[in-house]
Design a protein around this motif. Structure first.
Motif, mmCIF file in Angstrom:
data_model
loop_
_atom_site.group_PDB
_atom_site.id
_atom_site.type_symbol
_atom_site.label_atom_id
_atom_site.label_comp_id
_atom_site.label_asym_id
_atom_site.label_seq_id
_atom_site.Cartn_x
_atom_site.Cartn_y
_atom_site.Cartn_z
ATOM 1 N N SER A 185 0.862 -1.178 0.000
ATOM 2 C CA SER A 185 0.000 0.000 0.000
ATOM 3 C C SER A 185 0.898 1.227 0.000
ATOM 4 O O SER A 185 1.781 1.349 0.854
ATOM 5 C CB SER A 185 -0.898 0.025 1.242
ATOM 6 O OG SER A 185 -1.764 -1.083 1.264
ATOM 7 N N CYS A 187 1.848 4.704 0.940
ATOM 8 C CA CYS A 187 1.385 5.528 2.062
ATOM 9 C C CYS A 187 2.091 6.875 2.164
ATOM 10 O O CYS A 187 1.796 7.661 3.074
ATOM 11 C CB CYS A 187 1.536 4.764 3.382
ATOM 12 S SG CYS A 187 3.161 4.095 3.704
ATOM 13 N N GLN A 214 3.890 0.286 2.333
ATOM 14 C CA GLN A 214 3.798 -0.645 3.449
ATOM 15 C C GLN A 214 3.352 -2.007 2.936
ATOM 16 O O GLN A 214 2.433 -2.108 2.123
ATOM 17 C CB GLN A 214 2.804 -0.131 4.491
ATOM 18 C CG GLN A 214 2.786 -0.923 5.790
ATOM 19 C CD GLN A 214 1.946 -0.214 6.856
ATOM 20 O OE1 GLN A 214 0.876 0.292 6.571
ATOM 21 N NE2 GLN A 214 2.449 -0.182 8.065
#
Length: 216
Positions: A185, A187, A214
């Motif tokens: 992901s 971020c 992440q």
């Protein structure tokens, strides 16, 4: 300044070797200092975390990744000359018990599954023609929730460099998509701009992207 033609310089930046290796390593450290510092700050290694750096050269910036108590550092580097020089430097700095360089390739990291908390790769994407297998490999070694920071030149800026002809340039949105497909992901994102000399000694306006992702 390195007095190398563009193609020779590109090959040395990919994997420092031969008589020019140590000079190339020092040149990369000078040229990439501010970018490395920004990427390390974004990655923010914390207490007891184990960090991995892919393509660290002689690991000149490893001490910055070891500021947190109990943190550990592993660098995976293609160049045997850089591995030797880096381990000597870490030992001289009294960090040999917490940090080491090993020879290896990003496509087959000599690292156990889910054993890394935070990973860093600065100016290495150009040597990964296909992002998918490398990002999948990094995902393998990161624990769930572990972080990856990628720092790389904006494709338009990189095309202006005479030694980048043989580099694989990746657009920002393509890197973000590849990260998501590999199980990350995204971020965080930062733009890094500076006016400074590059590895060819020429002073120019530089433009880089820093992506923080992440592991899902």
């Amino acid at each position: 300044m390195l007095m190398l033609d563009a193609r020779t310089l590109a090959a040395q930046l990919r994997q420092p070797h031969g008589e020019a290796a140590l000079a190339v390593g020092e040149s990369m450290n000078r040229s990439n200092a501010a970018l490395n510092q920004a990427a390390i700050a974004l990655l923010a290694v914390t207490t007891q975390e184990r960090g991995l750096e892919i393509g660290p050269g002689n690991a000149a910036f490893a001490p910055l990744l070891l500021q947190a108590d109990g943190s550990k550092y592993l660098g995976i580097e293609l160049s045997s000359a850089m591995v030797e020089a880096g381990n000597q430097g870490l030992a001289s700095a009294g960090l040999a018990d917490r940090a080491t360089l090993r020879p290896g390739d990003a496509h087959a990291l000599p690292v156990a599954n889910a054993s890394i908390d935070a990973a860093l790769a600065v100016n290495t994407l150009y040597f990964w023609p296909d992002l998918a297998p490398v990002l999948t490999e990094i995902a393998r070694v990161l624990r769930r929730g572990g972080r990856l920071c990628l720092a790389f030149g904006d494709a338009t800026f990189m095309r202006s460099l005479p030694f980048s002809e043989d580099f694989q340039l990746h657009e920002l949105d393509a890197v973000e998509l590849a990260l998501r497909v590999a199980g990350f992901s995204v971020c965080g994102w930062r733009a890094h701009r500076e006016t400074a000399a590059g590895n060819d000694g020429q002073r120019r306006d530089k433009h880089f992207h820093l992506l923080l992702a992440q592991r899902r």
